[in-house]
Design a protein around this motif. Structure first.
Motif, PDB file in Angstrom:
ATOM      1  N   ILE A  66       0.844  -1.204   0.000  1.00  0.00           N
ATOM      2  CA  ILE A  66       0.000   0.000   0.000  1.00  0.00           C
ATOM      3  C   ILE A  66       0.879   1.254   0.000  1.00  0.00           C
ATOM      4  O   ILE A  66       0.613   2.218  -0.734  1.00  0.00           O
ATOM      5  N   ASP A  67       1.934   1.246   0.815  1.00  0.00           N
ATOM      6  CA  ASP A  67       2.861   2.382   0.832  1.00  0.00           C
ATOM      7  C   ASP A  67       3.550   2.536  -0.520  1.00  0.00           C
ATOM      8  O   ASP A  67       3.733   3.660  -1.018  1.00  0.00           O
ATOM      9  N   SER A  68       3.952   1.418  -1.108  1.00  0.00           N
ATOM     10  CA  SER A  68       4.587   1.455  -2.425  1.00  0.00           C
ATOM     11  C   SER A  68       3.632   1.995  -3.479  1.00  0.00           C
ATOM     12  O   SER A  68       4.028   2.755  -4.370  1.00  0.00           O
ATOM     13  N   ASN A  69       2.370   1.634  -3.364  1.00  0.00           N
ATOM     14  CA  ASN A  69       1.374   2.106  -4.325  1.00  0.00           C
ATOM     15  C   ASN A  69       1.195   3.623  -4.267  1.00  0.00           C
ATOM     16  O   ASN A  69       0.824   4.251  -5.271  1.00  0.00           O
ATOM     17  N   SER A  70       1.436   4.207  -3.113  1.00  0.00           N
ATOM     18  CA  SER A  70       1.352   5.658  -3.003  1.00  0.00           C
ATOM     19  C   SER A  70       2.409   6.321  -3.887  1.00  0.00           C
ATOM     20  O   SER A  70       2.139   7.317  -4.572  1.00  0.00           O
ATOM     21  N   LEU A  71       3.621   5.749  -3.886  1.00  0.00           N
ATOM     22  CA  LEU A  71       4.687   6.271  -4.735  1.00  0.00           C
ATOM     23  C   LEU A  71       4.375   6.019  -6.211  1.00  0.00           C
ATOM     24  O   LEU A  71       4.622   6.876  -7.068  1.00  0.00           O
ATOM     25  N   VAL A  72       3.834   4.838  -6.491  1.00  0.00           N
ATOM     26  CA  VAL A  72       3.462   4.499  -7.878  1.00  0.00           C
ATOM     27  C   VAL A  72       2.393   5.459  -8.382  1.00  0.00           C
ATOM     28  O   VAL A  72       2.452   5.939  -9.525  1.00  0.00           O
ATOM     29  N   THR A  73       1.419   5.755  -7.530  1.00  0.00           N
ATOM     30  CA  THR A  73       0.346   6.672  -7.916  1.00  0.00           C
ATOM     31  C   THR A  73       0.895   8.061  -8.220  1.00  0.00           C
ATOM     32  O   THR A  73       0.464   8.716  -9.177  1.00  0.00           O
ATOM     33  N   ALA A  74       1.850   8.517  -7.414  1.00  0.00           N
ATOM     34  CA  ALA A  74       2.469   9.829  -7.649  1.00  0.00           C
ATOM     35  C   ALA A  74       3.185   9.845  -8.996  1.00  0.00           C
ATOM     36  O   ALA A  74       3.097  10.826  -9.751  1.00  0.00           O
ATOM     37  N   ARG A  75       3.898   8.749  -9.311  1.00  0.00           N
ATOM     38  CA  ARG A  75       4.607   8.684 -10.588  1.00  0.00           C
ATOM     39  C   ARG A  75       3.627   8.664 -11.761  1.00  0.00           C
ATOM     40  O   ARG A  75       3.817   9.359 -12.759  1.00  0.00           O
ATOM     41  N   LEU A  76       2.569   7.873 -11.649  1.00  0.00           N
ATOM     42  CA  LEU A  76       1.594   7.781 -12.735  1.00  0.00           C
ATOM     43  C   LEU A  76       0.854   9.103 -12.928  1.00  0.00           C
ATOM     44  O   LEU A  76       0.582   9.520 -14.057  1.00  0.00           O
ATOM     45  N   SER A  77       0.530   9.764 -11.817  1.00  0.00           N
ATOM     46  CA  SER A  77      -0.154  11.049 -11.908  1.00  0.00           C
ATOM     47  C   SER A  77       0.718  12.089 -12.606  1.00  0.00           C
ATOM     48  O   SER A  77       0.243  12.857 -13.459  1.00  0.00           O
ATOM     49  N   SER A  78       2.003  12.106 -12.256  1.00  0.00           N
ATOM     50  CA  SER A  78       2.929  13.043 -12.897  1.00  0.00           C
ATOM     51  C   SER A  78       3.125  12.693 -14.372  1.00  0.00           C
ATOM     52  O   SER A  78       3.236  13.580 -15.218  1.00  0.00           O
ATOM     53  N   THR A  79       3.169  11.395 -14.668  1.00  0.00           N
ATOM     54  CA  THR A  79       3.300  10.961 -16.061  1.00  0.00           C
ATOM     55  C   THR A  79       2.087  11.393 -16.870  1.00  0.00           C
ATOM     56  O   THR A  79       2.221  11.861 -18.011  1.00  0.00           O
ATOM     57  N   GLN A  80       0.920  11.243 -16.279  1.00  0.00           N
ATOM     58  CA  GLN A  80      -0.310  11.647 -16.972  1.00  0.00           C
ATOM     59  C   GLN A  80      -0.304  13.136 -17.261  1.00  0.00           C
ATOM     60  O   GLN A  80      -0.672  13.583 -18.359  1.00  0.00           O
ATOM     61  N   ALA A  81       0.129  13.921 -16.298  1.00  0.00           N
ATOM     62  CA  ALA A  81       0.204  15.371 -16.494  1.00  0.00           C
ATOM     63  C   ALA A  81       1.210  15.717 -17.590  1.00  0.00           C
ATOM     64  O   ALA A  81       0.963  16.592 -18.430  1.00  0.00           O
ATOM     65  N   ALA A  82       2.357  15.021 -17.589  1.00  0.00           N
ATOM     66  CA  ALA A  82       3.382  15.274 -18.604  1.00  0.00           C
ATOM     67  C   ALA A  82       2.880  14.905 -19.999  1.00  0.00           C
ATOM     68  O   ALA A  82       3.152  15.614 -20.982  1.00  0.00           O
ATOM     69  N   LEU A  83       2.149  13.809 -20.099  1.00  0.00           N
ATOM     70  CA  LEU A  83       1.592  13.412 -21.397  1.00  0.00           C
ATOM     71  C   LEU A  83       0.589  14.449 -21.896  1.00  0.00           C
ATOM     72  O   LEU A  83       0.509  14.727 -23.099  1.00  0.00           O
ATOM     73  N   GLY A  84      -0.157  15.018 -20.964  1.00  0.00           N
ATOM     74  CA  GLY A  84      -1.077  16.090 -21.353  1.00  0.00           C
ATOM     75  C   GLY A  84      -0.327  17.298 -21.894  1.00  0.00           C
ATOM     76  O   GLY A  84      -0.746  17.919 -22.884  1.00  0.00           O
ATOM     77  N   GLN A  85       0.805  17.616 -21.265  1.00  0.00           N
ATOM     78  CA  GLN A  85       1.623  18.732 -21.744  1.00  0.00           C
ATOM     79  C   GLN A  85       2.225  18.435 -23.118  1.00  0.00           C
ATOM     80  O   GLN A  85       2.308  19.317 -23.981  1.00  0.00           O
ATOM     81  N   LEU A  86       2.640  17.185 -23.328  1.00  0.00           N
ATOM     82  CA  LEU A  86       3.164  16.801 -24.643  1.00  0.00           C
ATOM     83  C   LEU A  86       2.099  16.919 -25.715  1.00  0.00           C
ATOM     84  O   LEU A  86       2.363  17.362 -26.842  1.00  0.00           O
TER      85      LEU A  86
END
Length: 347
Positions: A66-86
């Motif tokens: 569950i703790d690891s998933n918090s970090l994974v979620t942060a990475r995926l959220s940032s990736t999603q935002a970056a893809l939107g910028q691209l």
């Protein structure tokens, strides 16, 4: 009748032993009162200890994921935002290319340069010290800047042009390049630089392999993106074409061919980026659902453990109070005994 002697030392030692026992019991009772669980699981549960240990081990594993998933979620959220910028960058470039017929090649070239710089900045973003688009090579910046001095990607692009035509973009002979020749150059020389091995040789330090994370005890999923994705390569290729070929003495017909090919590439890039966003969103949903399921499991395990190891807080508090009172009384009696000496009696 035989007389029995009573030693004050024996009484004092007996009281001392009793104090030590009660102090040990007080420590145990205090711990149980504070934690709400038995102080010694093995002693309290006996044969059921293995069951409690199993529950605790599974609970720890779930909490780690569950703790690891918090970090994974942060990475995926940032990736999603970056893809939107691209996507926004690609859309702005497409708008500039669509209007290229009514504007100078200099303005269009500036739009291409801005696109490649924005793309490079976005792809080199990091979260928690890890680059988002580096694949598994998270500690290395994934993309080199095409517009920077000494860029190997720009050097390879210019060398390819010179090798194909026999002169540079600034040479007066470039005014004789036909649309067909430019189209052939792009197909045979430029495309392989981006869609083939030239991409990782000159542009990218990312890996094709992406991060796969365990998001539950029995489930894994891909939780990153790579700068080596075809949509990103096509956006980079379109930007490089505009930046590198709409300058110098290249003929208008050749420039028109460049713009046309770049438009097609950006359109394809937008479609691919949309697919990447959808895949990233699906991964975010899977991680969120997995965490929710595990939190439910955590609640169940905690209840089972409490049923096995739990104590009545009120009873534990009462035991602490009683033991404290008994110890204080015992200390008082010991002090009185220590004052009982033969000398005092004779006196």
């Amino acid at each position: 009748m035989k007389a029995t002697s009573v030693s004050s030392a024996a009484l004092s030692n007996a009281a001392r032993y009793q104090q030590m026992r009660m102090q040990a019991e007080l420590v145990k009772a205090t711990k149980e009162s504070t934690t709400g669980t038995v102080a010694d699981v093995g002693l309290a549960l006996g044969a059921r200890t293995s069951q409690a240990v199993t529950f605790s081990r599974d609970l720890d594993r779930l909490n780690v994921i569950i703790d690891s998933n918090s970090l994974v979620t942060a990475r995926l959220s940032s990736t999603q935002a970056a893809l939107g910028q691209l996507s926004d960058t690609a859309q702005n470039l497409l708008t500039a290319l669509t209007a290229a017929g009514n504007s100078s090649s200099t303005i269009t070239q500036q739009a291409g340069k801005a696109a490649v710089q924005q793309m490079t900045s976005i792809l080199n973003a990091s979260v928690n010290g890890e680059y988002l688009f580096a694949g598994t090579n998270t500690d290395v910046k994934p993309i080199d800047d095409f517009t920077a001095a000494g860029s190997p990607a720009k050097a390879a692009f210019d060398a390819s042009f010179s090798s194909y035509f026999g002169f540079t973009q600034a040479d007066p002979l470039a005014a004789n390049i036909t649309a067909a020749q430019m189209d052939s150059f792009i197909t045979s020389n430029v495309v392989p630089q981006f869609m083939g091995s030239g991409w990782q040789a000159n542009w990218s330090n990312a890996t094709d392999q992406q991060i796969v994370s365990r998001i539950s005890l029995g489930e894994t999923t891909q939780t990153s993106a790579s700068a080596n994705d075809d949509s990103i390569r096509k956006l980079a290729m379109a930007s490089a074409l505009i930046t590198g070929l709409l300058s110098g003495n290249i003929s208008q017909a050749a420039k028109t061919a460049v713009v046309g090919r770049a438009q097609a590439m950006v359109g394809e890039a937008l479609g691919g980026l949309g697919q990447l966003q959808a895949e990233t969103g699906l991964a975010e949903k899977r991680v969120s659902d997995a965490s929710d399921r595990m939190k439910t499991q955590v609640d169940l395990f905690e209840r089972h453990i409490l049923d096995l190891e739990g104590v009545d807080p009120a009873e534990a508090a009462t035991r602490v109070a009683d033991l404290t009172q008994h110890i204080e009384t015992s200390f008082a009696l010991t002090a009185r005994l220590q004052q009982m000496t033969l000398l005092n009696y004779l006196t």
